[in-house]
Design a protein around this motif. Sequence first.
Motif, PDB file in Angstrom:
ATOM      1  N   TRP A 110       0.854  -1.198   0.000  1.00 45.64           N
ATOM      2  CA  TRP A 110       0.000   0.000   0.000  1.00 45.64           C
ATOM      3  C   TRP A 110       0.890   1.248   0.000  1.00 45.64           C
ATOM      4  CZ3 TRP A 110       0.103  -3.750   3.839  1.00 45.64           C
ATOM      5  CH2 TRP A 110       0.735  -3.400   5.025  1.00 45.64           C
ATOM      6  N   ASN A 111       0.286   2.372  -0.355  1.00 42.09           N
ATOM      7  CA  ASN A 111       0.995   3.657  -0.301  1.00 42.09           C
ATOM      8  C   ASN A 111       1.286   4.021   1.140  1.00 42.09           C
ATOM      9  OD1 ASN A 111       0.398   4.093  -3.052  1.00 42.09           O
ATOM     10  ND2 ASN A 111      -1.531   5.111  -2.534  1.00 42.09           N
ATOM     11  N   TRP A 112       2.362   4.728   1.343  1.00 45.00           N
ATOM     12  CA  TRP A 112       2.557   5.319   2.686  1.00 45.00           C
ATOM     13  C   TRP A 112       3.364   6.595   2.578  1.00 45.00           C
ATOM     14  CZ3 TRP A 112       7.302   5.117   5.709  1.00 45.00           C
ATOM     15  CH2 TRP A 112       8.340   4.391   5.106  1.00 45.00           C
ATOM     16  N   MET A 113       3.315   7.395   3.648  1.00 48.76           N
ATOM     17  CA  MET A 113       4.018   8.682   3.692  1.00 48.76           C
ATOM     18  C   MET A 113       5.052   8.647   4.806  1.00 48.76           C
ATOM     19  SD  MET A 113       2.561  11.415   1.875  1.00 48.76           S
ATOM     20  CE  MET A 113       1.033  11.636   0.959  1.00 48.76           C
ATOM     21  N   LYS A 114       6.290   8.830   4.411  1.00 43.80           N
ATOM     22  CA  LYS A 114       7.348   8.929   5.430  1.00 43.80           C
ATOM     23  C   LYS A 114       7.462  10.400   5.841  1.00 43.80           C
ATOM     24  CE  LYS A 114      12.244   7.569   5.928  1.00 43.80           C
ATOM     25  NZ  LYS A 114      12.165   7.027   7.243  1.00 43.80           N
ATOM     26  N   LEU A 115       6.356  10.926   6.359  1.00 45.60           N
ATOM     27  CA  LEU A 115       6.349  12.339   6.752  1.00 45.60           C
ATOM     28  C   LEU A 115       7.340  12.554   7.882  1.00 45.60           C
ATOM     29  CD1 LEU A 115       2.616  13.467   7.149  1.00 45.60           C
ATOM     30  CD2 LEU A 115       4.243  14.231   5.436  1.00 45.60           C
ATOM     31  N   PRO A 116       8.010  13.727   7.898  1.00 45.47           N
ATOM     32  CA  PRO A 116       8.782  14.017   9.112  1.00 45.47           C
ATOM     33  C   PRO A 116       7.802  13.940  10.281  1.00 45.47           C
ATOM     34  CG  PRO A 116       9.011  15.783   7.471  1.00 45.47           C
ATOM     35  CD  PRO A 116       7.975  14.834   6.957  1.00 45.47           C
ATOM     36  N   ASN A 117       8.178  13.236  11.349  1.00 42.92           N
ATOM     37  CA  ASN A 117       7.192  12.966  12.399  1.00 42.92           C
ATOM     38  C   ASN A 117       6.612  14.228  13.030  1.00 42.92           C
ATOM     39  OD1 ASN A 117       7.304  10.293  11.911  1.00 42.92           O
ATOM     40  ND2 ASN A 117       8.795   9.851  13.514  1.00 42.92           N
ATOM     41  N   PHE A 118       7.393  15.312  13.029  1.00 42.63           N
ATOM     42  CA  PHE A 118       6.865  16.535  13.646  1.00 42.63           C
ATOM     43  C   PHE A 118       5.766  17.168  12.797  1.00 42.63           C
ATOM     44  CE2 PHE A 118       9.192  19.645  11.045  1.00 42.63           C
ATOM     45  CZ  PHE A 118      10.268  18.898  10.581  1.00 42.63           C
TER      46      PHE A 118
END
Length: 489
Positions: free
Chosen positions: A383-391
Amino acid sequence: MRLEKVQEVCLRRGIIFPSAEIYGSVAGFYEWGPIGFSIKKKFIEAWRDFFIKPYGFYEIEGSLVLPEKVFEASGHLKGFVDPITQCENCKTIHRADHLIEECTKMFVEGKSEEELTEIIREKGLKCPRCGGNLSEVRMFNLMLKTEISPVGGIPAYLRPETAQNIFTSFSRIFKAMRGKLPFGIAQIGKSFRNEISPRRFLIRLREFHQAEIEVFFDPDNPECPFFHEVEEKDIPLLTREAQKEGKEASMINVKEAVETGLIPNEWLGFFLAKEFEFYTKLGIPPECLRFRHMLPEETPHYSKGNFDLEIKFDFGWKEVVGNAYRTDYDLRRHSEFSKKDLSVDVNGKKVLPHVVEPSFGIDRTILAVLLFSFREKGYDRDWNWMKLPNFLAPFHAAVFPLVSKDGLPEKAREIFEVLKKELEVFYDEKGSIGKRYARADEIGIPACVTIDYQTMEDETVTIRDRDTKQQKRVKIEKLVEEIRKIISY
Ligand code: AMP
């Protein structure tokens, strides 16, 4: 294209989607749903923490509608224009300079209406939509006009940048805050531009968020007291020479660049170095960042140096922050037009301060963050995912009961209520646990907490890490601490 995929996720998950969608919507206007708004809020807080708080700059909130006089003085009424040409057949309006650049690869920035018309005629350019003839080029003012008062309307405009409130209110703020040069005023807020062809999702909008800082300083004393923080740093600079020779940006030491005059003063050097650090923290790879020294023909006449921070998108390099040494232009013009003395007293000497301005586009920046953090289905999971900066994550954690029976949802709700007091959490009990992990990953939630049968026996839950997919068991009483570890930066 990554852009279309991210746009699809934003629409489907209600993150960012067209305004007035049920009526067909108008290009260039977007709504930020709960997830998008949460990301934007966190971005603004991080920006404040990074650029404002440590340096004692002040923030204001000015009005969005300003009278015409302001823009007469600022030069926007006359000069904030783009060249347009219309197809005589299908009536589509095109940005004349973009059309020429796309069709001929010529660089036409700064050319007059007559020159652009001549190029269109000489090169035999036609409407890219229908092949029809193109009209003569004329200039179109990008400000959105309005009228104040029901009778004899007073002409006014929605501000095309946040900076003008800062200049027009400078004197009052300086006095009220017992100011001393150098003095910084910032504003985060909406700006409006009647763009001719809004496109590429959040890249070119008609209503967008800016974050601007104006630093006022004495031109006889242009030192930046924070320069020592950055003087060892190297930044990717694309010089004018490199642009002429078709070369790439190279890493240049900030102190050296200021000393040699490549960057006109320490304040500008300071902001460029801080921006490089900030955008790297946002997850933009350093090799996809550069500061382009704008060419003389692109630089406003009053500016003593403009450097755009550009990001390399799939569709090319695009400006995300404009940096300018605006000299005393704005205060001088507002002084002339308002007949008010906007100079300040520096040890008995009258000084009209000079200004350095970084101007950040928040929407464009968030789009870049989404694009660079996006991991498409198949990258390392199904599936798609986002490795967003956690902040920047919209929620710190999601809370799931493994199944929706046997008292698990009740227990999960209980834990959710406790976590809610300390963190931003999201609760979901519908669908299989795998699907719920996937939904959380897609919007970049860093941690998922699952309540299972073992929880009922020993007061432990599992925490799953978004990036590694690893799970570990922790005591409920340690949960807040464990999640904080994951989201800290
Ligand atoms: P400028 O005053 O044109 O240098 O704009 C400063 C910053 O605002 C740019 O670097 C962009 O990030 C942002 N910006 C300007 N125009 C738009 C627009 N039409 N849509 C979205 N962002 C914009």
